[in-house]
Design a protein around this motif. Structure first.
Motif, PDB file in Angstrom:
ATOM      1  N   HIS A   1       4.631   9.770  -7.849  1.00 43.53           N
ATOM      2  CA  HIS A   1       5.369   8.931  -8.799  1.00 43.53           C
ATOM      3  C   HIS A   1       4.626   7.623  -9.048  1.00 43.53           C
ATOM      4  O   HIS A   1       4.501   7.176 -10.204  1.00 43.53           O
ATOM      5  CB  HIS A   1       6.770   8.648  -8.263  1.00 43.53           C
ATOM      6  CG  HIS A   1       7.556   7.683  -9.093  1.00 43.53           C
ATOM      7  ND1 HIS A   1       7.951   7.944 -10.392  1.00 43.53           N
ATOM      8  CD2 HIS A   1       8.007   6.432  -8.809  1.00 43.53           C
ATOM      9  CE1 HIS A   1       8.610   6.909 -10.869  1.00 43.53           C
ATOM     10  NE2 HIS A   1       8.654   5.974  -9.934  1.00 43.53           N
ATOM     11  N   PHE A   2       4.119   7.016  -7.985  1.00 47.82           N
ATOM     12  CA  PHE A   2       3.351   5.772  -8.143  1.00 47.82           C
ATOM     13  C   PHE A   2       2.111   6.014  -9.005  1.00 47.82           C
ATOM     14  O   PHE A   2       1.836   5.258  -9.946  1.00 47.82           O
ATOM     15  CB  PHE A   2       2.941   5.228  -6.779  1.00 47.82           C
ATOM     16  CG  PHE A   2       1.974   4.078  -6.860  1.00 47.82           C
ATOM     17  CD1 PHE A   2       2.408   2.819  -7.231  1.00 47.82           C
ATOM     18  CD2 PHE A   2       0.623   4.274  -6.602  1.00 47.82           C
ATOM     19  CE1 PHE A   2       1.514   1.759  -7.340  1.00 47.82           C
ATOM     20  CE2 PHE A   2      -0.274   3.232  -6.703  1.00 47.82           C
ATOM     21  CZ  PHE A   2       0.168   1.968  -7.075  1.00 47.82           C
TER      22      PHE A   2
ATOM     23  N   ASN B   1       2.294   6.138 -12.826  1.00 53.03           N
ATOM     24  CA  ASN B   1       2.492   4.888 -13.557  1.00 53.03           C
ATOM     25  C   ASN B   1       1.191   4.105 -13.768  1.00 53.03           C
ATOM     26  O   ASN B   1       1.205   3.045 -14.405  1.00 53.03           O
ATOM     27  CB  ASN B   1       3.492   3.994 -12.827  1.00 53.03           C
ATOM     28  CG  ASN B   1       4.914   4.515 -12.909  1.00 53.03           C
ATOM     29  OD1 ASN B   1       5.379   4.878 -13.978  1.00 53.03           O
ATOM     30  ND2 ASN B   1       5.598   4.571 -11.786  1.00 53.03           N
TER      31      ASN B   1
ATOM     32  N   TYR C   1       3.760  -3.119  -9.287  1.00 52.01           N
ATOM     33  CA  TYR C   1       5.051  -3.123  -8.604  1.00 52.01           C
ATOM     34  C   TYR C   1       5.939  -4.241  -9.144  1.00 52.01           C
ATOM     35  O   TYR C   1       5.470  -5.354  -9.381  1.00 52.01           O
ATOM     36  CB  TYR C   1       4.886  -3.382  -7.102  1.00 52.01           C
ATOM     37  CG  TYR C   1       4.030  -2.420  -6.350  1.00 52.01           C
ATOM     38  CD1 TYR C   1       4.573  -1.266  -5.766  1.00 52.01           C
ATOM     39  CD2 TYR C   1       2.670  -2.661  -6.170  1.00 52.01           C
ATOM     40  CE1 TYR C   1       3.792  -0.392  -5.043  1.00 52.01           C
ATOM     41  CE2 TYR C   1       1.871  -1.787  -5.446  1.00 52.01           C
ATOM     42  CZ  TYR C   1       2.439  -0.653  -4.888  1.00 52.01           C
ATOM     43  OH  TYR C   1       1.649   0.215  -4.171  1.00 52.01           O
TER      44      TYR C   1
ATOM     45  N   SER D   1      11.146   0.304 -15.620  1.00 50.58           N
ATOM     46  CA  SER D   1      10.757   1.693 -15.399  1.00 50.58           C
ATOM     47  C   SER D   1      10.241   2.338 -16.682  1.00 50.58           C
ATOM     48  O   SER D   1       9.270   3.098 -16.663  1.00 50.58           O
ATOM     49  CB  SER D   1      11.948   2.496 -14.861  1.00 50.58           C
ATOM     50  OG  SER D   1      12.376   1.999 -13.614  1.00 50.58           O
TER      51      SER D   1
ATOM     52  N   TYR E   1       6.298   0.649 -11.212  1.00 47.99           N
ATOM     53  CA  TYR E   1       6.934   1.158  -9.999  1.00 47.99           C
ATOM     54  C   TYR E   1       7.946   0.106  -9.533  1.00 47.99           C
ATOM     55  O   TYR E   1       7.588  -1.032  -9.238  1.00 47.99           O
ATOM     56  CB  TYR E   1       5.880   1.402  -8.923  1.00 47.99           C
ATOM     57  CG  TYR E   1       6.389   2.063  -7.667  1.00 47.99           C
ATOM     58  CD1 TYR E   1       6.298   3.446  -7.506  1.00 47.99           C
ATOM     59  CD2 TYR E   1       6.932   1.316  -6.626  1.00 47.99           C
ATOM     60  CE1 TYR E   1       6.743   4.067  -6.340  1.00 47.99           C
ATOM     61  CE2 TYR E   1       7.386   1.917  -5.467  1.00 47.99           C
ATOM     62  CZ  TYR E   1       7.285   3.297  -5.329  1.00 47.99           C
ATOM     63  OH  TYR E   1       7.724   3.906  -4.172  1.00 47.99           O
TER      64      TYR E   1
ATOM     65  N   SER F   1      12.276   3.433  -8.553  1.00 46.57           N
ATOM     66  CA  SER F   1      11.296   4.199  -7.782  1.00 46.57           C
ATOM     67  C   SER F   1      11.620   4.268  -6.297  1.00 46.57           C
ATOM     68  O   SER F   1      11.453   5.313  -5.668  1.00 46.57           O
ATOM     69  CB  SER F   1       9.901   3.575  -7.946  1.00 46.57           C
ATOM     70  OG  SER F   1       9.542   3.462  -9.303  1.00 46.57           O
TER      71      SER F   1
ATOM     72  N   THR G   1      13.368  10.600  -7.493  1.00 47.96           N
ATOM     73  CA  THR G   1      13.510   9.156  -7.284  1.00 47.96           C
ATOM     74  C   THR G   1      14.983   8.759  -7.335  1.00 47.96           C
ATOM     75  O   THR G   1      15.796   9.435  -7.976  1.00 47.96           O
ATOM     76  CB  THR G   1      12.741   8.375  -8.373  1.00 47.96           C
ATOM     77  OG1 THR G   1      13.229   8.752  -9.669  1.00 47.96           O
ATOM     78  CG2 THR G   1      11.258   8.641  -8.287  1.00 47.96           C
TER      79      THR G   1
END
Length: 339
Positions: A8-9, A12, A93, A116, A121, A145, A189
């Motif tokens: 997922h990270f 992005n 982040y 998002s 993230y 996330s 998530t």
């Protein structure tokens, strides 16, 4: 679960974000070697403070103690969107916490979704008392996330010794609601973390919280050391297990922080904090916003990040970090993050 979180990270990332991160890392190491406040690129981590309000009364927390010297309030959505619009191209982040309980902001999840949707993230930390079935579902739908759920005890008696005014049953119920919502919506998530702040009253329950997390289906457990404001003569919250304490006992019987406070700090090169009213401060240890670098309503993050106030702060840090008040109780280098 860690694999899905990593995927997922990575999903992005963009070329501009990676290039910016390389610039930031390079300038940090150059600054260390040359002892000069070189700072290239832009911060790739920003913490925003949705609110300073909190429903609990934790003894070492300004929100819990209602002991701020700065005003309290909620972050305006328009000001927040301005920040995201300016930073999303280089931001890796976004943390939705500083002081206060984020879910007390009426537009909190709208904020999360806004970030998002711009491929950031997103992370928050909560006491989980407001994770009703509806809020849990909305949390998943927001695209959040990662969520850190504070669970500082596996029995009510232990839990409430630090989380004053809190109910462990609500924490567990909120966790169950979130896990159920993820399953219902078939979402990976948010990555759910039980964060256990280790203090003397709960240090005997570190294994029990791992067992509880496994039973519930929580993705991860992390143990965090506690910041104690008045630690020099000892404190009832300082753990006896050295691994979980930021402090050590000296020969004269007093306590001192384990951190050597070297003249460097990674945070000053990659992150900053934005308070609910738009002030930019250097890090999360500046709880009363005493070191204001600028204000996002009048200047962009780019202008603030490279302004004279930041240059002088980094210069002071490199030459004598121990002289900066907010650094003297800093845990950078002493934190415990154990699975």
């Amino acid at each position: 679960m860690a694999f899905l979180d990593a995927l997922h990270f990575l999903s992005n990332l963009s070329v501009s974000k990676v290039c910016n991160a390389v610039l930031v890392y390079t300038s940090f190491y150059l600054a260390k070697w040359l002892q000069k406040p070189i700072a290239w690129g832009m911060p790739f981590t920003i913490s925003v403070e949705p609110t300073t309000s909190c429903n609990l009364g934790c003894p070492e927390c300004p929100s819990g103690l209602k002991s701020f010297t700065r005003p309290t309030g909620n972050l305006e959505l328009s000001l927040y969107k301005k920040l995201v619009d300016e930073t999303h191209r280089h931001l890796l982040y976004m943390y939705f916490y500083f002081q206060g309980e984020p879910y007390l902001h009426p537009q909190f999840l709208e904020m999360v979704k806004y970030a998002s949707d711009k491929k950031i993230y997103t992370v928050t930390s909560t006491n989980a008392h407001f994770l009703t079935e509806r809020k849990a579902r909305e949390t998943v739908q927001s695209g959040l996330s990662r969520i850190l759920i504070s669970i500082d005890g596996t029995t009510q008696d232990t839990y409430e010794q630090y989380r004053i005014g809190g109910t462990l049953e609500k924490v567990i119920e909120g966790t169950k609601n979130l896990i159920a919502a993820k399953r219902e919506l078939k979402s990976s998530t948010p990555h759910i973390v039980f964060q256990f702040l280790v203090v003397k009253p709960n240090e005997h329950q570190t294994e029990e919280v791992k067992k509880l997390a496994a039973e519930l289906g929580v993705d991860e457990v992390k143990f965090k050391t506690a910041q104690i404001y008045d630690y020099k003569n000892g404190h009832e919250l300082i753990p006896t297990v050295a691994e979980y304490s930021r402090y050590k006992k000296a020969a004269d019987g007093t306590y001192q922080i384990k951190n050597e406070l070297k003249n460097q700090c990674w945070k000053m090169w990659h992150s900053n904090v934005v308070t609910w009213d738009g002030k930019v401060v250097p890090c999360c240890f500046d709880k009363d916003a005493q070191h204001q670098m600028g204000h996002i309503s009048t200047n962009s993050i780019s202008e603030i990040w490279h302004n004279e106030a930041y240059i002088q702060f980094r210069k002071k840090l490199i030459s004598g970090r121990k002289e900066i008040d907010i650094c003297t109780n800093c845990s950078e280098g002493t934190k415990v993050w154990a699975d």
